[in-house]
Design an enzyme around this catalytic site. Structure first.
Site, PDB file in Angstrom:
ATOM      1  N   GLY A 563       0.620  -1.370  -0.153  1.00 19.39           N
ATOM      2  CA  GLY A 563      -0.322   0.366  -0.032  1.00 19.39           C
ATOM      3  C   GLY A 563       1.031   1.855   0.237  1.00 19.39           C
ATOM      4  N   PHE A 567       3.033   9.126   4.189  1.00 23.66           N
ATOM      5  CA  PHE A 567       4.463   9.330   4.560  1.00 23.66           C
ATOM      6  C   PHE A 567       5.369   8.495   4.021  1.00 23.66           C
ATOM      7  CE2 PHE A 567       1.917  10.747   7.895  1.00 23.66           C
ATOM      8  CZ  PHE A 567       2.173  12.624   7.930  1.00 23.66           C
ATOM      9  N   LYS A 585       5.055   0.406   8.243  1.00 23.70           N
ATOM     10  CA  LYS A 585       4.613   1.621   7.501  1.00 23.70           C
ATOM     11  C   LYS A 585       5.810   2.222   7.575  1.00 23.70           C
ATOM     12  CE  LYS A 585       0.405   3.397   8.423  1.00 23.70           C
ATOM     13  NZ  LYS A 585      -0.727   4.106   8.458  1.00 23.70           N
ATOM     14  N   ASP A 678     -11.055  10.154  12.116  1.00 22.04           N
ATOM     15  CA  ASP A 678     -10.717   9.795  10.622  1.00 22.04           C
ATOM     16  C   ASP A 678     -11.459   8.658  10.436  1.00 22.04           C
ATOM     17  OD1 ASP A 678     -10.640  10.438   7.847  1.00 22.04           O
ATOM     18  OD2 ASP A 678      -8.829  10.235   8.269  1.00 22.04           O
TER      19      ASP A 678
HETATM   20  P1  ADP Z   1      -1.233   6.861   6.318  1.00 14.76           P
HETATM   21  O1  ADP Z   1      -2.589   6.387   7.580  1.00 14.76           O
HETATM   22  O2  ADP Z   1       0.239   7.066   6.070  1.00 14.76           O
HETATM   23  O3  ADP Z   1      -1.980   6.924   4.929  1.00 14.76           O
HETATM   24  P2  ADP Z   1      -3.057   3.895   5.439  1.00 14.76           P
HETATM   25  O4  ADP Z   1      -2.961   3.763   6.873  1.00 14.76           O
HETATM   26  O5  ADP Z   1      -3.771   3.820   4.898  1.00 14.76           O
HETATM   27  O6  ADP Z   1      -1.909   4.785   5.857  1.00 14.76           O
HETATM   28  O7  ADP Z   1      -2.244   2.588   4.993  1.00 14.76           O
HETATM   29  C1  ADP Z   1      -2.157   2.250   3.421  1.00 14.76           C
HETATM   30  C2  ADP Z   1      -2.836   1.643   3.431  1.00 14.76           C
HETATM   31  O8  ADP Z   1      -1.085   0.165   3.231  1.00 14.76           O
HETATM   32  C3  ADP Z   1      -3.536   0.494   3.434  1.00 14.76           C
HETATM   33  O9  ADP Z   1      -4.828   1.348   2.623  1.00 14.76           O
HETATM   34  C4  ADP Z   1      -3.996  -1.110   3.139  1.00 14.76           C
HETATM   35  O10 ADP Z   1      -4.123  -1.346   2.044  1.00 14.76           O
HETATM   36  C5  ADP Z   1      -2.254  -0.916   3.547  1.00 14.76           C
HETATM   37  N1  ADP Z   1      -1.486  -1.731   4.847  1.00 14.76           N
HETATM   38  C6  ADP Z   1      -1.640  -0.202   6.144  1.00 14.76           C
HETATM   39  N2  ADP Z   1      -2.263  -1.026   7.764  1.00 14.76           N
HETATM   40  C7  ADP Z   1      -1.727  -2.011   7.128  1.00 14.76           C
HETATM   41  C8  ADP Z   1      -1.676  -3.408   7.457  1.00 14.76           C
HETATM   42  N3  ADP Z   1      -1.682  -2.962   9.119  1.00 14.76           N
HETATM   43  N4  ADP Z   1      -1.749  -4.471   7.054  1.00 14.76           N
HETATM   44  C9  ADP Z   1      -2.111  -4.648   5.560  1.00 14.76           C
HETATM   45  N5  ADP Z   1      -2.404  -3.763   5.318  1.00 14.76           N
HETATM   46  C10 ADP Z   1      -2.346  -2.077   5.466  1.00 14.76           C
END
Ligand code: ADP
Length: 815
Positions: A563, A567, A585, A678
């Site tokens: 994903g 950041f 992340k 959110d």
């Molecule tokens: P940000 O908060 O930086 O925008 P997100 O939390 O929305 O990032 O994460 C972006 C994408 O990464 C999510 O839409 C998801 O597809 C994937 N993702 C994030 N956290 C996880 C997780 N714990 N397990 C699996 N996929 C995840």
């Protein structure tokens, strides 16, 4: 006299006035001498004429007697004598007129010239000094102005901080302005301090150099006239009586009478009080939380560059000045050159004094990490006032975000540019870093593996971990592409940060001995119980270890990108030791420090929670760049995508299960006073057996109520409750509104809320009472729940525990 002698020190002006008075008195005396001698010449001439006339008139009477009359003979002789005396008198008068009077006239003219010259010298000194004093007053006025601005900006910042928590565009703006005001104030403070020092030095130079030089010139003029004076008086008294003779002889010593004027007044009498304008006005720094001190230069991240620039400027100034002095010395004894030389010496003293101050202030810093001139730590006090009671242990303190704190240059990331350009190559940086951070004790482990090494953990985070006197840890900062190892210590109720110095042969030290590794240096400091620097007095007592959340970057292996976050990318990864699958992340290296803190905020919030419907934090990796947040892997990815891709294959019960999971997670958060802000299908993740986990805590706040003023830019309008949009007021009941939208998303299987409406249209319609219709197939109870979540007045909405009860019942009843 047309000049302000009050501007200069009392003793200086006393000496000047004594000299000026003497010159005046001498002029008056010479004038009196001239008049007296002129009168004497006139009197002598008159007398001579009268004598001669008397002699001529009465000498003839002797002719009436016989030629041999002895009496007549004696009378005639007496008359001749009278005539001779008259002649001598006339001749003497002639001499006095032509020599003494003439000489005295010259002396008078010369004395007047000398007095004029001296007055000019003195007036010049006084006016130069007055100029400096005016400059000081002007600077003080400017200081007042910037102080007021600083106070205004600070209170605005505080106000917004309280209202807005630490987010939003408007807050960024006010923070920016506050920092600018802070920078301006610090710069003005330093200018004022330097100017005061320069003015004090100018006053000293005036007393010790300029005034004595003017006095010496007055004495030289006096000495030059002494022979003429002596001659004038001697000529007026051709046959002096012994007492007069003695007085005339003593004239040879008359030069000494001017010695006192050529002397340094400070040496001849004790120093008087300083001129009031030259004292630092202490009231100026009263309100600057100890960052600014009277007569002390502020050396911090806001001022360091300008101080260094000023230092260079002054050094160049001194060099030029010394060259000029050299040139002038070669022209001595020329009078104008001598005069200019003294002036140049005075200027040099002023420059040197300022140089000394800056050098002193910079060297005092020693190996201490540059303090932050405007660390917005005041925000912490505001924060404290508005937060829930803090956790007992500071180390595990509430996950308050730190983006309010000003980034300091030493902690700034490696000044990335848009194009990702770096000033030094990554490889050079890596090499330097390797030497520093991976400095390994022979047979020992790398610094990175020390439990007290916290990697690039931001300074504000570090400060939270050091709670007791002597607590310490070691971390790494990056400044201008240079990696520095920093020792942070809690000492004297403050936090001190010392940069580990690297010697030419690659050893490490603070002020004391050098060691081949950072570990040995720290060990030495702790065992010896010697202060890290004499100035700080900080002694190391207890090493603070990494929290269990602080993983080593190398503990995590990134497998594939799954994903993309705000950041940086999100990866599927593995923990090296256990093989456990995780989601990672990452935060791009090019992300500015401020945003890095925001990025870590999610980790800090999540680390306190443990609930099956909240994505679990496994750790944060801050040992090196890129920093990462490691979370449980929720294999199905985003709930929104899942709903859209499984549109037809989802049963009512499954959908209700999703509603139940999210209600359970939110109920847990509500009980922990966490407002998510959110909540939406895109921010939920779906795992095995369709379990839903709430994720993306980037906007979360741990408060019962959270007020945002502006900064609506990134707010998800269609998911946000009206009171949050209209008044910036956030509570868990706003999350309830969003939950209503979330379950609408679930039952519409990934539909777009208020489809076809813009954000503002949707907002307006809601304010006018519009609510989205029931998605097809939604149970009535669930739609009723949606509508209750969308009650305009928050107090009419259900709480999450109530919602959970409703949804659980429905879920249990569904087949
Ligand atoms: P940000 O908060 O930086 O925008 P997100 O939390 O929305 O990032 O994460 C972006 C994408 O990464 C999510 O839409 C998801 O597809 C994937 N993702 C994030 N956290 C996880 C997780 N714990 N397990 C699996 N996929 C995840």
């Amino acid at each position: 006299m047309g000049f302000s002698s009050a501007a200069v020190g009392g003793r200086v002006s006393a000496q000047h006035e004594a000299l000026a008075a003497r010159q005046e008195a001498e002029l008056r005396l010479v004038d009196a001498m001239r008049r007296c001698l002129a009168a004497k010449v006139r009197a002598d001439r008159d007398y001579a004429t009268a004598l001669q006339a008397a002699a001529a008139a009465h000498a003839a009477k002797a002719d009436d007697l016989p030629a041999d009359s002895l009496v007549a003979k004696a009378w005639r002789a007496m008359m001749e004598e009278m005539e001779a005396a008259a002649k001598t008198l006339r001749q003497n008068a002639e001499v006095v007129e032509s020599q003494s009077l003439e000489a005295l006239n010259n002396i008078y003219a010369e004395k007047r010239r000398a007095r004029k010259q001296y007055m000019e010298d003195y007036n010049k000194i006084v006016s130069q000094f007055s100029q400096l004093m005016e400059e000081v007053s002007r600077k003080k006025t400017e200081y007042h102005k910037y102080l007021e601005l600083y106070k205004l900006m600070r209170s605005r910042f505080e106000e917004h901080y309280v209202k807005a928590g630490r987010g939003g565009r408007k807050l960024d703006e006010v923070r920016d302005k506050f920092q600018k005001a802070c920078r301006r104030l610090h710069a003005t403070h330093n200018e004022y301090v330097l100017l005061l020092a320069a003015a004090a030095e100018a006053e000293r130079a005036l007393r010790h150099l300029l005034l004595p030089a003017a006095g010496r010139r007055a004495r030289a003029a006096h000495l030059a006239l002494l022979p003429a004076w002596r001659h004038a008086l001697r000529a007026a008294a051709p046959a002096p009586a012994p007492a007069l003779q003695a007085a005339l002889d003593a004239l040879d010593d008359a030069g000494r009478e001017y010695d006192e004027f050529a002397a340094d007044p400070a040496r001849s009498s004790p120093q008087g009080p300083a001129t009031p304008t030259l004292s630092f006005d202490d009231s100026l720094v009263e309100d600057t939380s100890g960052k600014l001190l009277p007569n002390q230069l502020a050396v911090d991240n806001l001022t360091i560059e300008s101080l260094r620039a000023r230092l260079q400027e002054l050094e160049a100034g001194v060099r030029d000045n010394q060259e000029l002095q050299h040139h002038l010395t070669a022209q001595l004894p020329s009078e104008p050159a001598a005069r200019e030389l003294v002036e140049a010496q005075c200027v040099e003293r002023r420059l040197q004094r300022q140089l000394e101050m800056i050098r002193g202030a910079l060297s005092e810093l020693g190996c201490e990490e540059l303090p932050s001139g405007c660390d917005l730590s005041l925000s912490l006090s505001v924060e404290a006032a508005f937060r829930q009671p803090p956790a007992a242990n500071g180390a595990a303190a509430t996950a308050a975000d730190v983006d309010g704190a000003a980034p300091t240059p030493h902690e700034a990331p490696s000044t990335p540019t848009q194009g990702g350009e770096r000033r030094t190559s990554e490889s050079t940086f890596a090499l330097v870093r390797q030497q520093l951070v991976q400095s390994t004790q022979p047979g020992g482990r790398p610094l990175q593996e020390e439990e007290w090494f916290h990697g690039v953990l931001p300074r504000d985070e570090v400060v939270r971990l050091l709670t007791h006197e002597g607590d310490f840890l070691v971390r790494e900062t990056v400044r201008h592409d240079e990696s520095q190892v920093v020792l942070s210590v809690c000492w004297g109720g403050h936090h001190k940060h010392f940069i580990v110095q690297t010697t030419a042969d690659g050893s490490f030290r603070f002020e004391g001995p050098a060691f081949p590794t950072v570990q040995e240096l720290i060990q030495y400091q702790q065992q010896s119980q010697l202060p890290v620097t004499a100035r700080s007095g900080a002694v190391l007592t207890r090493a603070v270890y990494r929290e269990r959340w602080e993983l080593n970057n190398d503990d995590v292996v990134l497998v594939e990108q799954i994903g993309r976050g705000n950041f940086g990318d999100v990866h599927r990864g593995k923990l090296r030791k256990t093989g456990m699958e995780v989601a990672v992340k990452t935060c791009r290296m090019t992300v500015p420090e401020e945003h890095r803190r925001k990025f870590l905020q999610e980790g800090r919030i999540l680390k306190q929670y443990n609930h099956p419907n909240i994505v679990r934090l496994i750790g944060i990796c801050v040992q090196k760049q890129p920093i990462m947040i490691v979370m449980e892997l929720v294999p199905g990815g985003s709930l929104l995508k899942f709903l859209r891709s499984h549109e037809d294959g989802l049963t009512q019960r499954q959908l209700l299960g999703m509603c139940r999971d999210t209600a359970a997670g939110m109920s847990y958060l509500e009980s922990h006073n966490c407002i998510h802000r959110d909540l939406a299908a895109r921010n939920c993740l779906i795992g095995q057996n369709n379990i839903v986990k709430i994720s993306d805590f980037g906007m979360s706040r741990e408060e019962e109520e959270y007020i945002v003023s502006d900064g609506m830019k990134q707010i998800p309008i269609k998911w946000t409750a009206p009171e949050a949009l209209n008044f910036g007021k956030y509570t868990s009941l706003c999350d309830v509104w969003s939950y209503g939208i979330l379950i609408w998303e679930i039952f519409s299987r990934g539909g777009v809320p208020y489809n076809g409406m813009s954000n503002s249209q949707a907002r307006e319609k809601i304010d006018n009472g519009y609510r989205m219709p029931k998605p097809d197939g939604t149970p009535d109870e669930m739609y009723r729940l949606m509508l209750s979540c969308w009650e305009y007045k928050p107090e009419k909405r259900p709480h999450f525990d109530q919602i959970l009860t409703v949804v659980e019942t429905l879920y249990g009843a569904a087949r």
